[in-house]
Design an enzyme around this catalytic site. Structure first.
Site, PDB file in Angstrom:
ATOM      1  N   LYS A 106     -74.097  31.768  -7.905  1.00 39.81           N
ATOM      2  CA  LYS A 106     -73.267  32.770  -7.218  1.00 39.81           C
ATOM      3  C   LYS A 106     -74.171  33.582  -6.314  1.00 39.81           C
ATOM      4  O   LYS A 106     -75.373  33.701  -6.571  1.00 39.81           O
ATOM      5  CB  LYS A 106     -72.605  33.706  -8.242  1.00 39.81           C
ATOM      6  N   GLY A 218     -52.063  41.184  -7.803  1.00 38.64           N
ATOM      7  CA  GLY A 218     -52.891  40.739  -6.668  1.00 38.64           C
ATOM      8  C   GLY A 218     -52.052  39.994  -5.654  1.00 38.64           C
ATOM      9  O   GLY A 218     -51.169  39.210  -6.023  1.00 38.64           O
ATOM     10  N   GLY A 220     -53.701  38.556  -2.775  1.00 35.76           N
ATOM     11  CA  GLY A 220     -54.697  37.963  -1.885  1.00 35.76           C
ATOM     12  C   GLY A 220     -54.583  36.458  -1.938  1.00 35.76           C
ATOM     13  O   GLY A 220     -53.506  35.913  -2.216  1.00 35.76           O
ATOM     14  N   ALA A 222     -55.632  34.199  -4.126  1.00 40.66           N
ATOM     15  CA  ALA A 222     -55.185  33.655  -5.417  1.00 40.66           C
ATOM     16  C   ALA A 222     -53.744  34.101  -5.735  1.00 40.66           C
ATOM     17  O   ALA A 222     -52.881  33.282  -6.046  1.00 40.66           O
ATOM     18  CB  ALA A 222     -56.146  34.097  -6.518  1.00 40.66           C
TER      19      ALA A 222
HETATM   20  P1  NAD Z   1     -58.595  38.582  -2.240  1.00 35.88           P
HETATM   21  O1  NAD Z   1     -59.604  39.562  -1.750  1.00 35.88           O
HETATM   22  O2  NAD Z   1     -57.987  37.609  -1.284  1.00 35.88           O
HETATM   23  O3  NAD Z   1     -57.361  39.357  -2.941  1.00 35.88           O
HETATM   24  C1  NAD Z   1     -57.536  40.337  -3.925  1.00 35.88           C
HETATM   25  C2  NAD Z   1     -56.193  41.025  -4.171  1.00 35.88           C
HETATM   26  O4  NAD Z   1     -56.374  41.964  -5.227  1.00 35.88           O
HETATM   27  C3  NAD Z   1     -55.681  41.820  -2.980  1.00 35.88           C
HETATM   28  O5  NAD Z   1     -54.278  41.669  -2.900  1.00 35.88           O
HETATM   29  C4  NAD Z   1     -56.027  43.270  -3.340  1.00 35.88           C
HETATM   30  O6  NAD Z   1     -55.134  44.206  -2.747  1.00 35.88           O
HETATM   31  C5  NAD Z   1     -55.834  43.210  -4.842  1.00 35.88           C
HETATM   32  N1  NAD Z   1     -56.562  44.283  -5.523  1.00 35.88           N
HETATM   33  C6  NAD Z   1     -57.764  44.817  -5.245  1.00 35.88           C
HETATM   34  N2  NAD Z   1     -58.040  45.812  -6.103  1.00 35.88           N
HETATM   35  C7  NAD Z   1     -56.997  45.903  -6.953  1.00 35.88           C
HETATM   36  C8  NAD Z   1     -56.685  46.718  -8.063  1.00 35.88           C
HETATM   37  N3  NAD Z   1     -57.504  47.691  -8.462  1.00 35.88           N
HETATM   38  N4  NAD Z   1     -55.525  46.490  -8.711  1.00 35.88           N
HETATM   39  C9  NAD Z   1     -54.687  45.523  -8.304  1.00 35.88           C
HETATM   40  N5  NAD Z   1     -54.904  44.737  -7.255  1.00 35.88           N
HETATM   41  C10 NAD Z   1     -56.044  44.921  -6.594  1.00 35.88           C
HETATM   42  O7  NAD Z   1     -59.313  37.830  -3.446  1.00 35.88           O
HETATM   43  P2  NAD Z   1     -58.903  36.427  -4.076  1.00 35.88           P
HETATM   44  O8  NAD Z   1     -59.686  35.346  -3.415  1.00 35.88           O
HETATM   45  O9  NAD Z   1     -57.435  36.318  -4.181  1.00 35.88           O
HETATM   46  O10 NAD Z   1     -59.554  36.609  -5.536  1.00 35.88           O
HETATM   47  C11 NAD Z   1     -58.851  37.306  -6.567  1.00 35.88           C
HETATM   48  C12 NAD Z   1     -59.504  36.960  -7.899  1.00 35.88           C
HETATM   49  O11 NAD Z   1     -59.451  35.543  -8.091  1.00 35.88           O
HETATM   50  C13 NAD Z   1     -60.987  37.341  -7.992  1.00 35.88           C
HETATM   51  O12 NAD Z   1     -61.272  37.684  -9.319  1.00 35.88           O
HETATM   52  C14 NAD Z   1     -61.678  36.045  -7.630  1.00 35.88           C
HETATM   53  O13 NAD Z   1     -63.000  35.990  -8.142  1.00 35.88           O
HETATM   54  C15 NAD Z   1     -60.746  35.058  -8.304  1.00 35.88           C
HETATM   55  N6  NAD Z   1     -60.886  33.694  -7.778  1.00 35.88           N
HETATM   56  C16 NAD Z   1     -60.521  33.400  -6.510  1.00 35.88           C
HETATM   57  C17 NAD Z   1     -60.693  32.106  -6.052  1.00 35.88           C
HETATM   58  C18 NAD Z   1     -60.264  31.714  -4.663  1.00 35.88           C
HETATM   59  O14 NAD Z   1     -60.363  30.519  -4.337  1.00 35.88           O
HETATM   60  N7  NAD Z   1     -59.781  32.617  -3.853  1.00 35.88           N
HETATM   61  C19 NAD Z   1     -61.264  31.116  -6.893  1.00 35.88           C
HETATM   62  C20 NAD Z   1     -61.604  31.462  -8.186  1.00 35.88           C
HETATM   63  C21 NAD Z   1     -61.416  32.764  -8.630  1.00 35.88           C
END
Ligand code: NAD
Length: 423
Positions: A106, A218, A220, A222
């Site tokens: 990472k 969330g 975003g 995911a």
């Molecule tokens: P992202 O930045 O696209 O989205 C994050 C979302 O979480 C946003 O909607 C944001 O508004 C929301 N958020 C932030 N702080 C918050 C809070 N305090 N309470 C509630 N919501 C909150 O990120 P992502 O890529 O969707 O990743 C989200 C999670 O999934 C992370 O833990 C990441 O490590 C994990 N993940 C993502 C992927 C991927 O391919 N995107 C793969 C494996 C794991």
């Protein structure tokens, strides 16, 4: 005593618990408690303003016994080495559980992308890769996007790496735009993998997913795809969703177009309007009486403090580290099926593996083939986990799904290290 939420301490605690249950060789345990290699980089960047700023960057290659280190790069103002170390450990277990030929890694840079222009982001991304130099590469360590990093950033990083090695090596980075041989299907592969797990778990629980209600924390990459795909693929009703501002709950189900409109017009999904919609806080969303809860935002959301108030039947950890060890125990005692992050969100790295395979062979696949292969791998991981849990239960030892998944992953990594003569 208040729970220690340091992510690396949590990762080590989970490892220690699993090592004890499975009677892991003490030498393997000692090796796996710490990362193999940590790079801390001081990265000067002459910004577009003409000023020079020195950024701190990290790359942790946790374990590469089974293959090159693999894992994303985060750009975050509060990035810490302990977060990167924890995430690199979880990447190691994730790749091992999926049985793909990677170790875990990472990276991160302490920076606030919201305060940087595009030119400065490019300069920083390229400088990070120059500092890594030959400590990355398709057979060494393969980065990917993560929090606040994008396919565009991956394309700049790839270009910089290719300048260093003096030829195109598309497999050096995954999560790239398709124009530079990113993979079809990679964008939503994390959520798609989670949905395949949901389908298998619903079958096991004899739950009709079409009748199931879902809450997603969330909105975003995911969370948003988890919302659209659970409706499209499974036909479930998503009744609540949130972002960092808070969430919205509508017992009749939410509509994507209206959610996007609310996000665009008001900056949050909380601006969603319908007859029965009401605002909920992120804490309230987690405690709603729904069949399935999908935390897909940030870590440490379900802790010893609120775990007892969680009411779902199935909890899918799509975010990394959303449930603390204390909460894991409470949920298990309550009979909630809590499926761990490194199983549920492994679709992202499995998709990255497919991208790397295509880059290394030059043979590019249609999206349908990508999804079919993803389904096969992640469904097997789910059933392997349930089988180990059942095998321990048959021996009179009740273990939660996270421990079962750890046992599979640790056994594979330990065997690879043993075969290589590391202990
Ligand atoms: P992202 O930045 O696209 O989205 C994050 C979302 O979480 C946003 O909607 C944001 O508004 C929301 N958020 C932030 N702080 C918050 C809070 N305090 N309470 C509630 N919501 C909150 O990120 P992502 O890529 O969707 O990743 C989200 C999670 O999934 C992370 O833990 C990441 O490590 C994990 N993940 C993502 C992927 C991927 O391919 N995107 C793969 C494996 C794991």
């Amino acid at each position: 005593m208040k729970e220690d939420l340091n992510p690396f301490k949590i990762a080590q605690q989970q490892l220690d618990n699993a090592a004890q249950i499975m009677d892991l060789d003490p030498a393997a345990h000692a090796i796996l408690r710490e990362p193999k290699r940590i790079l801390i980089m001081s990265i000067p960047v002459k910004l577009s303003s003409g000023k020079t700023r020195v950024f701190t960057g990290f790359r942790v290659q946790y374990n590469d016994a089974r293959g090159p280190a693999k894992g994303g790069i985060r750009f975050h103002p509060e990035e810490t080495l302990d977060t990167v170390k924890a995430l690199s450990a979880w990447m190691t277990w994730k790749c091992a559980l999926a049985n793909i030929p990677f170790g875990g890694g990472k990276g991160g840079i302490i920076c606030d992308t919201k305060k940087m222009n595009e030119r400065d982001l490019e300069l920083l991304s390229r400088a990070y890769v120059r500092h890594l130099g030959r400590d990355m590469g398709p057979e060494v360590d393969i980065p990917a996007p993560d929090v606040y990093t994008t396919p565009q950033i991956m394309a700049w990083m790839l270009d910089e790496y290719n300048n260093i090695v003096r030829h195109n090596e598309f497999g050096a980075i995954t999560g790239k735009p398709v124009e530079v041989w990113g993979s079809q299907g990679r964008m939503d592969s994390t959520a798609m993998g989670g949905i395949f797990v949901l389908r298998e778990a619903a079958k096991m629980l004899k739950m009709d997913p079409k009748k199931a209600t879902i809450a997603v924390q969330g909105f975003g990459n995911a969370g948003k795809y988890a919302y659209t795909l659970s409706k499209k693929i499974i036909g479930s009703k998503v009744v609540a969703i949130s972002d960092s501002e808070g969430g919205v709950y509508d017992p009749d189900g939410l509509d994507l177009a209206k959610l996007e409109e609310a996000k665009e017009k008001t900056g949050s999904v909380q601006g969603y309007k319908s007859k029965n919609a009401k605002k909920v806080s992120n804490e309230e969303l987690l405690e709603l009486k729904v069949d399935i809860l999908i935390p897909a935002a940030i870590e440490n959301q379900i802790t010893g403090e609120n775990a007892d108030r969680i009411k779902c039947k199935l909890l899918l950890e799509l975010a990394n580290g959303p449930v603390t060890p204390e909460a894991t125990d409470i949920l298990f005692k309550k009979g909630i099926i809590d499926l761990p992050d490194f199983l549920v969100n492994s679709g992202g790295v499995i998709g990255s593996y497919f991208e790397w395979v295509q880059n290394q062979t030059g043979d590019y696949w249609e999206t349908d083939l990508f999804y079919a292969k993803l389904d096969k791998i992640i469904s097997k991981s789910f059933h392997d986990t349930m089988d180990v849990q059942a095998a321990y239960a048959a021996k009179g030892k009740k273990i939660n799904p996270r421990m079962a998944a750890y046992i599979i992953a640790l056994d594979r990594v330990a065997k690879a290290m043993k075969a290589k003569g590391w202990y």
